[in-house]
Scaffold this motif. Structure first.
Motif, PDB file in Angstrom:
ATOM      1  N   ASP A  92       7.207 -15.491  26.536  1.00 36.94           N
ATOM      2  CA  ASP A  92       5.955 -16.019  27.074  1.00 36.94           C
ATOM      3  C   ASP A  92       5.828 -17.515  26.824  1.00 36.94           C
ATOM      4  O   ASP A  92       5.238 -18.241  27.630  1.00 36.94           O
ATOM      5  N   ASP A  95       8.073 -19.032  29.325  1.00 37.99           N
ATOM      6  CA  ASP A  95       7.836 -18.513  30.667  1.00 37.99           C
ATOM      7  C   ASP A  95       9.174 -18.292  31.382  1.00 37.99           C
ATOM      8  O   ASP A  95       9.362 -18.658  32.546  1.00 37.99           O
ATOM      9  N   ASN A 535      -4.090 -17.654  30.571  1.00 35.39           N
ATOM     10  CA  ASN A 535      -4.203 -16.224  30.879  1.00 35.39           C
ATOM     11  C   ASN A 535      -5.167 -15.944  32.022  1.00 35.39           C
ATOM     12  O   ASN A 535      -5.245 -14.801  32.493  1.00 35.39           O
ATOM     13  N   ASN A 557      -3.098 -17.888  35.416  1.00 39.95           N
ATOM     14  CA  ASN A 557      -1.943 -17.061  35.746  1.00 39.95           C
ATOM     15  C   ASN A 557      -2.125 -16.524  37.157  1.00 39.95           C
ATOM     16  O   ASN A 557      -2.662 -15.452  37.368  1.00 39.95           O
TER      17      ASN A 557
END
Length: 998
Positions: A92, A95, A535, A557
């Motif tokens: 994460d 990415d 997020n 996101n």
């Protein structure tokens, strides 16, 4: 003696301690074997390690012990490498995928004691043949591995000790599967997601020759398309197979049931979800007496639930969701009575179950109950409040009524959903005792009352809260700091305002926030914009009175952002480049729209009804994912860029009411998926392009109104068979109306129930929350006598043809009357001549009809009186003549609908037709008044006495004779009977005649 004993004990303790330290030291000094260390380094050199996954593998003195390297595990006694775990993973932070690539070096063979090899989630050139020589290997995992060469070497059949083999979701293609049958020790096999379409003998090999197989996974394997009449082999299957998963293969029942029921003695876990097991559930399931889990989700199953389910005394999980099963819910729970002590999960969602909620308190082990999207009615049973073990309850999308029950006994409850029912009452005191609650979905009910910080202070685990579409008010103290951290917050149509809720400052990790229509009349604090995180997936502040400037929002996101219908002003801020939906309509944003070039993956854009100016950017070639673009009602100028033709997925484009100039770029013919094209109310030029009718064959709405087009109406428009709204009004179009307009089948009765733009619903992954409001509703504007009538939510039912305010000549083609589904027809303000088509009454759905200000002659067709749905009619200022047909419909319109036709007569006009009787409305003379007065004097008291006497004598003279004379009475009754029979025959004959005509 005591001192000697204590000294002895002390000596023993010291000896044991020293011995333990020496053993630990010896174990700590145990290093990996040098030959294996060198083999690992050669293995590393064959890999491409861009992210340093093997950075600990080094020749440096501090890294000499390879048993301490990442992913390496050694035998504690011998030091041999026995485990090699080199799996990749998703990061994460980066990415990106952290993985190895390149070649697997043959030095792997030097690890002769290796029994566990995990190379999953990597990317290699191929699986080398020498892997089959790792004879001691018991575990091999190549799942989610990408391979340049997808062939699997048959040498893997030499892995005689392999127990666990996982190829799931790798890029291999299995053609020859004979080698699998040699793996006699195999206990676990997963080929899920692998292309097995070329391996027709796989199932036979796996089923017949793997005696130790305990668990088999063949999910979404693209299994060969056998004929539905071909049965899979019924053989002596592994006697130990307990877990079978062949879901997501869309196999019919003729391929699954025959061999499945042959292995009923051992199977305890069966997953057949997402196949094509249509029809009823067979009673043969009764043979699975040891069954613990059965999943038949989404198979198209119908009918009742078989009584054989009553044999599942060990059943723990039952999934029947997504079918069309019809059963009384109470009867089904009675059927499952043998599983009262074992059943833990029951999923009956999305079926056709009916009845009321049953008493499930007898199912003491039940933890998860899913009943959404059924036809359950009634209220909660009284004993529902006694349940204490349930963890998840989902009752959404039913017809449950009554008050919300007391939930205090559900101390273990973690998820509670009852959206879209008809539950009443207050919610606040019901949720206070639910200390373990994590998710609460209560939207779209009849709840009321106020929720304060006291009511939610104990919900420290809460992460999902949906209270939208109720009459709830959230009155949270501005200094209160919640104990929970929400991920999903939806309060649409609740009362949060008028001030912006300050308690949101404590919620720093949310991904979904909907506070639309919450009566906020305030500016957005800076802290709110600052706390938006990467997020963020959904942000909806629409339909409030929020004002101020929106700063740049660079986090999200693939977010869906809706700020419409507020009072935001200033330049449009920058949004995340991966934004998927941006809706800013009905605000006061200004400046250019050049920021559009920053987007990469946007699908939907609505900037309508703002104050945006400047030219359209010429970067549309980089925005090819667009589904719809709405920039109407702004101040945009310049030409429409040719690069807009790159939007090949575009379904809706509206540039209406701007200052755009030039011709429509021919590149738009590449947008073949367009269903709506609106460039009306601009300053465009040129002729209507013929390519519109040739290329844009999916069009349902075409509006070119008031845009400066000239020339004739191209006949290619007649190819638009799906057209429902065609508006070419207020241009300079000349020539005649094409007769081929009758080819516009979208304007006929057959297509009146077409679902128009159904894709506006937005679903959010990884959450049950579904945003069902339209992101934008395109509107049809119909012009009538200077007024605009707007259709939006019912746009799919509107059919309109507007050619008004042009220079069209000739007659109204009779073929227009074939468009029997038309709701609006406007041909006004043209140079049309001849007559109104006689069969115009065939347009029975017409609501608006305007033929005014032409040169039409002749009479008004009688069939026009048949249009009972007509709400507006304008035939004024033509050369119509004769009588206005008499009907309740046509006389209901005012005289203005017919004015300007001097030769037209009859109501509602004051101009009578020849032969009409004209009532004399002149004042009466004195003589006439006196005559009337003299006539009144004849009606005296004696007149009434004589009248009464005559009536009495006449009545008894007739009926008295019938009473006295039998022959007269018989003749009279016979006459009445004859008349009655004659009337009955006439009615019966005419009724049958009408039936034959209909």
């Amino acid at each position: 003696m005591g001192r000697s004993r204590r000294s002895f004990r002390f000596s023993i303790s010291v000896f044991l301690l020293v011995h333990f330290i020496l053993i630990r030291r010896e174990a700590a000094e145990t290093r990996c074997i040098e030959s294996e260390r060198r083999a690992l380094l050669r293995l590393k050199r064959g890999f491409v390690d861009d992210h340093g996954l093997l950075s600990s593998w080094s020749n440096h003195r501090s890294s000499q012990d390879c048993c301490l390297w990442r992913g390496v595990d050694c035998n504690n006694k011998t030091g041999n490498v026995i485990v090699l775990d080199l799996h990749g993973y998703w990061s994460d932070d980066l990415d990106a995928v952290v993985q190895l690539s390149g070649d697997i070096n043959s030095s792997l063979l030097d690890l002769k004691h290796l029994n566990h090899l995990d190379l999953s989630f990597n990317s290699f050139t191929r699986i080398p043949e020498f892997v089959g020589s790792l004879r001691k290997l018991r575990y091999l995992n190549l799942s989610s591995t990408s391979l340049e060469v997808s062939k699997v070497p048959p040498q893997l059949g030499n892995l005689s000790n392999i127990q666990i083999l996982d190829f799931s979701y790798s890029s291999i293609v299995l053609r020859n599967t004979e080698w699998l049958s040699k793996l006699s020790s195999l206990e676990y096999l997963s080929l899920s997601g692998v292309d097995l379409s070329k391996s027709s003998n796989l199932l036979e090999n796996v089923i017949t020759r793997l005696p130790s197989l305990f668990e088999l996974h063949l999910v979404f394997c693209l299994l060969p398309k056998f004929s539905t009449n071909t049965l899979l082999p019924i053989t002596n299957f592994s006697k130990v197979l307990s877990i079978l998963d062949i879901s997501d293969n869309y196999l019919p029942p003729s391929m699954i049931y025959p061999w499945l029921f042959n292995f009923s003695n051992s199977l305890i876990d069966i997953d057949l979800s997402y196949n094509e097991l249509n029809g009823s559930i067979p009673e043969a399931f009764c043979a699975f007496t040891s069954l613990q889990k059965l999943d038949l989700t989404t198979n198209g199953l119908k009918g009742r639930i078989p009584t054989s389910f009553g044999n599942f005394s060990n059943l723990r999980s039952l999934y029947l969701g997504g079918n069309s099963l019809k059963e009384d819910l109470s009867n089904f729970f009675h059927l499952l009575k043998p599983a009262e002590k074992s059943l833990q999960v029951l999923d009956l969602s999305s079926n056709e179950l009916f009845g009321s909620l049953p008493d499930v308190t007898k199912f003491a082990a039940l933890k998860e109950l899913y009943l959404p999207n059924n036809d359950i009615k009634g209220s909660f049973p009284e004993r529902f409040e006694h349940i204490s073990n349930l963890v998840i309850i989902d009752l959404a999308d039913n017809h449950i009524t009554g008050l919300i029950p007391d939930l205090s006994a559900l101390s273990s409850l973690q998820e509670l959903y009852f959206e879209r029912n008809n539950l009443r009452g207050t919610l606040a005191d019901k949720i206070m005792p639910l200390f373990e609650l994590q998710s609460l979905g209560a939207s779209s009910n009849l709840l009321n009352g106020t929720i304060t910080e006291t009511h939610v202070s104990n919900l420290s685990r809460l992460v999902y809260l949906d209270l939208s579409y109720n009459s709830l008010a959230l009155e949270i103290d501005h200094v209160w700091s919640p104990t929970f951290s929400l991920d999903v917050m939806s309060f649409s149509s609740c009362k949060l305002g008028p001030s912006f809720p300050t308690w949101l400052q404590t919620q720093k990790n949310f991904s979904i926030l909907d506070i639309s229509a919450t009566q906020i009349n305030d500016s957005v604090p800076d802290w709110f914009w600052d706390q938006l995180t990467p997020n963020l997936r959904y942000l909806n502040l629409s339909s409030n009175q929020i004002h101020g400037i929106v700063p740049n929002l660079l986090y999200g996101n693939q977010p869906y952002i809706d700020l419409r219908s507020n009072n935001f002003y200033g330049p449009v801020p920058l949004f995340p480049s991966n934004t998927q939906t941006l809706v800013l309509r009905n605000n006061m944003f200004s400046g250019s729209v050049s920021f559009l070039c920053n987007f990469t993956t946007i699908f939907r854009l609505d900037l309508s009804n703002n104050q945006l100016s400047g030219e359209l950017p010429d970067c549309w070639i980089n925005l090819t994912n667009f589904f719809y673009v709405n920039l109407e009602n702004n101040k945009l100028s310049g030409r429409i860029p040719a690069s807009m033709g790159s939007l090949t997925y575009l379904q809706m484009l509206s540039l209406r009411s701007n200052n755009l100039t030039g011709e429509l770029p021919s590149s738009l013919k590449n947008c073949t998926m367009l269903t709506l094209l609106d460039v009306g109310e601009n300053s465009l030029s040129g002729r209507i392009p013929t390519w519109i009718g040739k290329s844009l064959t999916e069009l349902r709405v075409l509006s070119l109104t008031s845009s400066g087009f000239h020339g004739t109406m191209p006949t290619s428009l007649c190819r638009l068979s799906k057209m429902q709204i065609l508006d070419l009004s207020i241009n300079n179009i000349s020539g005649s109306i094409p007769r081929c307009l009758s080819n516009l089948k979208g304007m006929t009765d057959e297509t009146k129930k077409v679902q128009f733009f159904g894709w506006n619903t937005v679903g959010l992954s990884r959450t049950r929350l579904s945003i069902k409001r339209d992101t934008y509703t395109f509107e049809a504007l119909l012009q009538w006598k200077g007024r605009q009538y707007q259709y939006s939510n019912t746009l799919g039912l509107v059919t309109s043809l507007d050619l008004s305010s042009n220079s069209l000549n000739g007659e109204i083609p009779r073929e227009i009357t074939n468009l029997s589904g038309l709701v609006a027809l406007n041909l006004s303000r043209n140079n049309l001549t001849w007559r109104i088509p006689q069969d115009i009454g065939r347009l029975r759905w017409l609501d608006f009809l305007d033929l005014s200000r032409n040169y039409l002659s002749g009479g008004i067709p009688v069939s026009l009186s048949q249009l009972t749905n007509l709400g507006l009619l304008d035939l004024s200022y033509n050369n119509l003549s004769g009588r206005i047909p008499t009907s309740t419909q046509l006389q209901s319109f005012g005289a203005s609908s017919y004015t300007g036709n001097p030769a037209l007569c009859g109501l509602p006009l004051s101009n009578p037709c020849p032969g009409d009787l004209v009532p004399d409305q002149s004042p009466r003379t004195t003589v006439e008044t006196e005559d009337i007065g003299d006539q009144d004097k004849l009606i005296t008291r004696g007149f009434f006495i004589c009248l009464s006497t005559g009536l009495a004598l006449g009545f008894w003279g007739f009926f008295g004779t019938l009473f006295i004379s039998d022959s007269w009475r018989y003749a009279y009754l016979k006459f009445l009977d004859h008349i009655t029979n004659w009337i009955y025959v006439v009615i019966a004959v005419n009724y049958n005649r009408l039936l034959r005509r209909s």
